[in-house]
Structure formats: structure tokens, C-alpha cells
Design an enzyme around this catalytic site. Structure first.
Site, PDB file in Angstrom:
ATOM      1  NE  ARG A  97      28.800  50.098  46.624  1.00 45.15           N
ATOM      2  CZ  ARG A  97      28.760  49.465  47.779  1.00 45.15           C
ATOM      3  NH1 ARG A  97      28.297  50.069  48.873  1.00 45.15           N
ATOM      4  NH2 ARG A  97      29.188  48.220  47.890  1.00 45.15           N
ATOM      5  CE1 TYR A 237      36.060  55.421  39.819  1.00 49.11           C
ATOM      6  CE2 TYR A 237      34.783  54.026  41.294  1.00 49.11           C
ATOM      7  CZ  TYR A 237      35.708  54.164  40.271  1.00 49.11           C
ATOM      8  OH  TYR A 237      36.263  53.050  39.691  1.00 49.11           O
ATOM      9  N   GLY A 238      31.393  56.435  40.408  1.00 49.61           N
ATOM     10  CA  GLY A 238      30.518  55.269  40.490  1.00 49.61           C
ATOM     11  C   GLY A 238      29.166  55.519  41.111  1.00 49.61           C
ATOM     12  N   GLY A 239      28.772  54.586  41.998  1.00 46.86           N
ATOM     13  CA  GLY A 239      27.460  54.649  42.620  1.00 46.86           C
ATOM     14  C   GLY A 239      27.267  55.856  43.520  1.00 46.86           C
ATOM     15  CE  LYS A 246      25.466  48.375  43.199  1.00 47.31           C
ATOM     16  NZ  LYS A 246      25.104  47.067  42.699  1.00 47.31           N
ATOM     17  CG  HIS A 266      22.536  43.704  44.581  1.00 49.16           C
ATOM     18  ND1 HIS A 266      23.595  43.493  45.421  1.00 49.16           N
ATOM     19  CD2 HIS A 266      23.069  44.247  43.464  1.00 49.16           C
ATOM     20  CE1 HIS A 266      24.711  43.887  44.853  1.00 49.16           C
ATOM     21  NE2 HIS A 266      24.423  44.342  43.656  1.00 49.16           N
ATOM     22  CB  SER A 288      31.014  41.823  46.398  1.00 51.89           C
ATOM     23  OG  SER A 288      31.417  41.707  47.747  1.00 51.89           O
ATOM     24  CB  ALA A 289      34.218  38.357  45.890  1.00 52.86           C
ATOM     25  CB  CYS A 290      29.506  35.261  45.091  1.00 51.06           C
ATOM     26  SG  CYS A 290      29.861  35.332  46.852  1.00 51.06           S
ATOM     27  N   GLY A 291      30.951  35.590  41.778  1.00 49.36           N
ATOM     28  CA  GLY A 291      30.760  35.182  40.390  1.00 49.36           C
ATOM     29  C   GLY A 291      29.457  35.616  39.771  1.00 49.36           C
ATOM     30  CG  ASP A 317      24.361  45.332  39.823  1.00 50.39           C
ATOM     31  OD1 ASP A 317      24.743  44.499  40.668  1.00 50.39           O
ATOM     32  OD2 ASP A 317      24.379  46.555  40.029  1.00 50.39           O
ATOM     33  NE  ARG A 415      33.166  49.184  40.116  1.00 52.00           N
ATOM     34  CZ  ARG A 415      32.191  48.469  40.658  1.00 52.00           C
ATOM     35  NH1 ARG A 415      31.266  47.944  39.884  1.00 52.00           N
ATOM     36  NH2 ARG A 415      32.141  48.263  41.958  1.00 52.00           N
ATOM     37  NE  ARG A 446      34.644  34.070  46.989  1.00 53.85           N
ATOM     38  CZ  ARG A 446      35.477  33.584  46.070  1.00 53.85           C
ATOM     39  NH1 ARG A 446      36.364  32.661  46.416  1.00 53.85           N
ATOM     40  NH2 ARG A 446      35.462  34.007  44.831  1.00 53.85           N
ATOM     41  N   GLY A 540      31.759  27.918  33.340  1.00 51.35           N
ATOM     42  CA  GLY A 540      30.750  27.374  32.428  1.00 51.35           C
ATOM     43  C   GLY A 540      30.084  26.113  32.936  1.00 51.35           C
ATOM     44  CG  ASN A 542      29.062  27.622  38.026  1.00 52.73           C
ATOM     45  OD1 ASN A 542      29.564  26.655  38.592  1.00 52.73           O
ATOM     46  ND2 ASN A 542      29.510  28.848  38.211  1.00 52.73           N
TER      47      ASN A 542
END
Length: 631
Positions: A97, A237-239, A246, A266, A288-291, A317, A415, A446, A540, A542
Site C-alpha cells: 500500500r 498490487y493488493g489494496g 480497504k 477493521h 498490524s503486527a499484533c497477532g 480482517d 501475500r 503491542r 493458543g 490467548n
């Protein structure tokens, strides 16, 4: 040039699973004047060689995939290892993006707000029209009718994307309910979201095409909320190119939701079935990057699984949430597929995602194994001895660049696009037109310090305050100072189609729309010890936190009141199996409320609040003052 002349379909001579009706593909246009008039207008502007009316059929999908392969951008993977799956390589300049080239073109700059890039819609429309003029010469204009959500659902919305990329068509068929049935819904409503896309590289007569055409110097992703219009130019590409994602599902849909009294978020959606068979649906937002994907497809630890606890996935998502006739909020996943980041995805981190991509999947910018499969960093503990990397070059674990740095086999933003129905734990109601009833909303970031593992908001307004102040600490991979907290309210900062202050007001207004409000929670899987080690095992485990969230939402499970919200005691979380790892003393460290850290947190929150101050709801200011008083 007439529309009839434009819609002549070029023949394809190398189709996989060739169908008898191949010659008829792309010729069936709907008898809907507002659709055909728009397509004719865009065809006259962009001047394509042909117009192809997509119907969403399997034969058409095969044709699109063959066109991707014939272009040199894609190749078929091993039919034995990855049935009906492609590997595609993009231009190295077109891989993610482009936020700095993404614009909200509302009539008033104030409506876009200080966190969005704004441009006057008249100025931007003129600029985009100039870029699109003749942009599809030598190419095919594909007309892609699609539904965001189950077709016919009262929560669904409809769109048409015009694109000159077969890659877009193939991916949109996975990510949306794409096909001719959408025209029936458009005919009923008389409206649809207009999505215009071009890779921005016209072909002169006789000019040889490149495998991945794009125009990085002139990439723009523009949104016109008042017109329900998206214009994207220069990226394939992508979004940037799959405009149902998005662009439509969040930026345009958030403005629609504000105007019509619903929510475009989101958020993942999951279902939790307890041993009695009762099911609770939870929606959650993580930056992002928070599982996020791991949580959407969580596998309960054995002790809970054996007891009868199950988790099912509605979506990983995006959630569209609307007040239902029963007085509850109901949610659908507007998408039909997963568009996941490949690196780091493995059978250890997310087995359900790995099972979801075993067939009928399009992989982009990952590495190719010698036996026709795919690989990326983190997929296995040991890398293969030889691969073809995402740039099409030979790769080994010892490959270095000119500066002596290790070369990655796959792009960090590589992706996979896979049908949601492939997921082994897809919920039976994932396509229920009425949506599923939401009992709990979860926010999380995070954070190495300050934020406990789990706490619950006192009420809806307090919960909105928690969502509005969500943040994640910068990592070495992110832009900014390491350890600095980047605010991402409700994980919507890059995706809200209007002023973020007004967005908070809309959340607050939603409490008047239903009788039964979901409970709101905040989680943080990433708190660290003074030695810098993660305190909570995550993944798991969590599920133990999720179990308490469900029980609080349904039964009012035990909790104690603190200055920041309701929290569980050690005995309230199911710690069977990890008692030695998570002792009561360690749990106290995970849940610790450090007043000094919280006062520092409140000061840091000021940066976002000051930026939004002119539109910031006073309720959130009051929540901040109440928190200061309680601390």
C-alpha cells in the site's frame, strides 16, 4: 468507438481445463442503463482494445489465471502440492500500500480530518481523468461486478470495478462474491460503488508488454466519499488495486456507515462455543503486527479443547456491524477470502491459515521451491537449500547482497489470497445474510509496558475511549523511534474515510441504536519483564483470556474493579496446564497497574487528542479526566 465494438473478446489458446463456452466469455452485459452508461463513459476515456464483462464463472477464472501466466508474471504451482494455485511476481517497485499517495477527496478538508491526506475533489478528479485518458490502450477493460457480503444480505453493499488487470479479476473472485448475480441487486437498489482502476501503462500498437505493468511515478489511490467513487491508478498490487478491500470495505464504507447508522470496522470476527453448545461471537481490532490473524483462527489449548471449547472463524480482517431487529448489533464479514501476509505464517503460528492456503490460492512475491511449491521466511524452522526468490533469482540461505547482508527469499509484504471457505474452522454462519450477534468487542496493541494482559471497560463510552487510545510500540521494522507508541485508534487510522474525531462521535452515537450493547475489552499479549522477555505465552493460550471475555459477556464472571477497568484475578482465568509457567506472582506482574507508567501514558495520548481537538467528542476528554482522578 462503440461499446459493441469494444466488447469483442480476444481468444485464448492455452486455457487450463478448457471449457466449451470459452468463446462466449466476456460477452454478456447486463440490461442496466446506469451500468452500461458508466462502462461506455470509461471505455471512451481509457480507450481499451476490448471490454470483457465478467460473470464469475470457473471457466472465466481459468482464463484469467492463464492470462496471468501468459504475461510472464505468474506460473502454475505443483498440482499435487498446491492444486489450482498460482505464484505471481510483481514489479519490485509495486509491493505494498502507498499511504502517502492515498487521498480522501471530500468537499471539505475538515471532513477528511488531520489524519488523512486530503485533496479538493474537483482538482483530484481533473488530475485522475487526465491520468486515465488513454491509459488502457492495447489492453482489456474488465467489468467486475461484486458484492461485499452475502448477496441479498441487508448488511451487504455492491460495487463494480473496472480494471485492465487479469490479476485483479482473479483476486477479486476470491476476495468478494463476484459475478453476474450482483447485477440483480444493483437493479433493485439503483446504486453501486464505482471502482475504477488502471495499472497506468498503455500499450502502443505492436509494443511488447512487461510481465507486471505499473506506473510507480504516478500512483494515486483516491476516494470520493460523497460520490461513492474510488479511482486508483498506477499500482497493480493488493489494496491499491483490489478496490473491494480497504478502499471500499473501510474508507468508503465507513463514510456510508456514518451516514446510514451502522459500522464498518477493521475487525476480525470469531465464534466461541462452550461445552454446553452455546455460541458467543466476538469482534476484535488490532493494529498490524499484533497477532490479528492468529487470534481470528485460534486453536484452544488441549485442556480446553478436550472439555468441549471450540473457536470458529467468520472473518480475519473486516467487520460490517449493523443494528438488528432484535436490539443487538449483528456483523458480517464483507469479504469472501483471506488476503494474508505470508512471512511468519506457519503451522506453529497459525495452522488454520496454513490449511486454508493448500489449494485454489494465489501467492504473490513469495519464493518457489524446486518441487513447485512455495516458501517464505518463518514457514519452517529450516530454510530449503535452494529456492527461486520473489525476484525470480536463485537463492540459498547463504545468499548476500552487495553490502554483505542476508537476502530474504520472499518480500516482507508478500501475500496469499485464499477462499475463506478453505478454512477448516470457518463458522457455519459465516455467510448468514442476517449476520451474527456480537456480544463482545476487543481492542489490543503491542505494548511492552503499562497495559495489562486483560481488562474490561466500565461501559460503552469508556470502551470507546480505550479503542480511541489504542497504540503499539515501534519496532525496528517500523518507521519511527524504537519504543515510541504509535496511536492507531480502533486500528482504523489509515482506513477511516472521514475525520477521526467524527468517527469517535459515531461510535458514541451507536449506543443509542441498540438495546443490548456488547461488552468492550482491552488485551495486550506483548507485555515484557524487566529482562525484556514476554510474560505471557500467547498464541493458543490467548484462548484462556478469550474464555474469560466470553464468560464476562454472557454470565458476568467474577472480576475486580480497578482504576482502569474490571480485571480478573488469577483464579478467574483457566490456568490449567500452565500453572508452573504462569504463577500467581507472574500473573500479578502481567496485570500490574503502574501509576507512574499510566500518567506517562496519559501525557502521550495528548498528541493524538490535540491533533483531533476541534472534532474530538467531549465525552472522551471527560473519560481521560475520570481516569486521572481514579489513578
Amino acid at each position: 468507438m462503440s461499446l459493441a465494438a469494444l466488447q469483442k473478446t480476444p481468444q485464448n489458446k492455452s486455457m487450463k481445463n478448457t471449457s466449451d463456452n470459452t468463446g462466449k466469455l466476456g460477452t454478456h452485459q447486463p440490461d442496466i442503463k446506469l451500468v452500461t452508461d458508466w462502462v461506455k463513459e470509461i471505455a471512451e476515456l481509457t480507450k481499451p482494445e476490448t471490454v470483457f464483462w465478467c460473470d464469475g464463472s470457473e471457466a472465466e477464472d481459468n482464463l484469467m489465471r492463464e492470462r496471468i501466466v501468459a504475461s510472464g508474471a505468474g506460473l502454475w504451482l505443483s498440482e499435487e502440492k498446491r492444486p489450482n494455485s498460482l505464484l505471481v511476481r510483481s514489479d519490485v517497485r509495486d509491493v505494498a500500500r502507498v499511504e502517502e499517495r492515498t487521498f480522501i477527496c471530500s468537499k471539505s478538508k475538515k471532513d477528511a480530518g488531520p489524519t488523512n491526506n486530503w485533496e479538493n475533489p474537483v482538482v483530484m478528479k481533473k488530475k485522475m481523468t487526465g491520468l486515465f485518458s488513454g491509459s488502457m490502450k492495447g489492453r482489456t477493460l474488465y467489468v467486475v461486478p461484486f458484492s461485499m457480503g452475502p448477496i441479498g444480505s441487508p448488511i451487504a453493499q455492491y460495487g463494480i470495478e473496472l480494471s485492465d488487470s487479469p490479476y485483479v479479476v482473479a483476486n477479486m473472485r476470491i476476495m468478494t462474491r463476484m459475478g453476474a448475480k450482483v447485477y440483480d441487486e444493483i437493479a433493485k437498489t439503483g446504486t453501486f460503488v464505482k471502482c475504477l482502476h488502471s495499472v497506468g501503462k498503455p500499450l502502443a500498437s505492436g509494443e511488447k508488454d512487461v510481465p507486471w505493468p505499473c506506473n510507480p511515478e504516478n500512483t494515486y489511490i483516491t476516494h470520493f466519499p460523497e460520490e461513492r467513487l474510488i479511482m486508483s491508478f498506477g499500482s497493480g498490487y493488493g489494496g491499491n488495486a483490489l478496490l473491494g478491500k480497504k478502499c471500499f470495505a473501510l474508507r468508503i464504507a465507513s463514510a456510508m456507515a456514518r451516514d446510514e447508522g451502522w459500522m464498518a470496522e477493521h475487525m476480525l470476527i470469531l465464534g466461541v462455543k462452550d461445552p454446553s453448545g452455546s455460541k458467543t461471537y466476538v469482534s476484535a481490532a488490532f493494529p498490524s503486527a499484533c497477532g490479528k490473524t492468529n487470534f481470528a483462527m485460534i486453536i484452544p489449548p488441549k485442556v480446553l479443547k478436550d472439555e468441549g471449547w471450540e473457536v470458529s472463524c467468520i472473518g480475519d480482517d473486516i467487520a460490517w456491524i449493523k443494528p438488528g431487529p432484535d436490539g443487538w448489533l449483528h456483523a458480517i464479514n464483507p469479504e469472501a477470502g483471506f488476503f494474508g501476509v505470508a512471512p511468519g505464517t506457519s503451522y506453529d503460528s497459525n495452522p488454520m491459515a496454513m490449511d486454508s492456503i493448500r489449494s485454489n490460492t494465489i501467492f504473490t512475491n513469495v519464493a518457489l521451491t524446486d518441487d513447485g511449491d512455495v516458501w517464505w521466511e518463518g514457514m519452517t524452522k529450516v530454510a530449503p537449500k535452494h529456492l527461486i526468490d520473489w525476484k525470480g533469482k536463485d537463492w540459498t540461505p547463504e545468499t548476500k547482497d552487495a553490502d554483505g547482508k542476508t537476502v530474504l527469499s520472499s518480500h516482507p509484504n508478500s501475500r496469499f489470497t485464499a477462499p475463506a471457505k478453505n478454512c477448516p474452522i470457518i463458522d457455519p454462519d459465516w455467510e448468514n445474510p442476517a449476520g451474527v450477534r456480537i456480544s463482545a468487542l476487543v481492542f489490543g496493541g503491542r505494548r511492552a509496558t503499562t497495559m495489562p494482559l486483560i481488562f474490561q471497560a466500565f461501559n460503552w463510552v469508556h470502551g470507546v475511549y480505550l479503542g480511541a487510545t489504542v497504540g503499539s510500540e515501534m519496532t525496528a521494522a517500523a518507521a519511527g523511534t524504537i519504543g515510541q507508541v504509535r496511536r492507531d485508534p480502533m486500528a482504523m487510522l489509515p482506513f477511516c474515510g472521514y475525520n477521526m474525531g467524527d468517527y469517535f462521535s459515531h461510535w458514541l452515537e451507536m449506543r443509542h441504536s441498540v438495546r443490548h450493547l456488547p461488552r468492550i475489552f482491552h488485551v495486550n499479549w506483548f507485555r515484557k519483564s524487566s529482562e525484556g522477555k514476554f510474560l505471557w505465552p500467547g498464541f493458543g493460550d490467548n484462548m484462556r483470556v478469550l474464555k474469560w471475555i466470553v464468560q464476562r459477556s454472557q454470565l458476568g464472571a467474577p472480576a475486580i474493579e480497578t482504576s482502569i477497568g474490571w480485571i480478573p484475578e488469577y483464579k478467574d482465568l483457566d490456568m490449567r496446564g500452565i500453572e508452573k509457567e504462569i504463577t500467581p506472582e507472574k500473573f500479578d506482574e502481567i496485570q500490574k497497574i503502574d501509576r507512574q507508567e499510566w500518567h506517562r501514558e496519559l501525557v502521550m495520548q495528548d498528541e493524538l487528542f490535540m491533533k483531533l481537538y476541534s472534532q474530538l467528542p467531549k465525552e472522551l476528554v471527560f473519560q481521560r479526566e475520570l481516569l486521572i482522578a481514579r489513578l
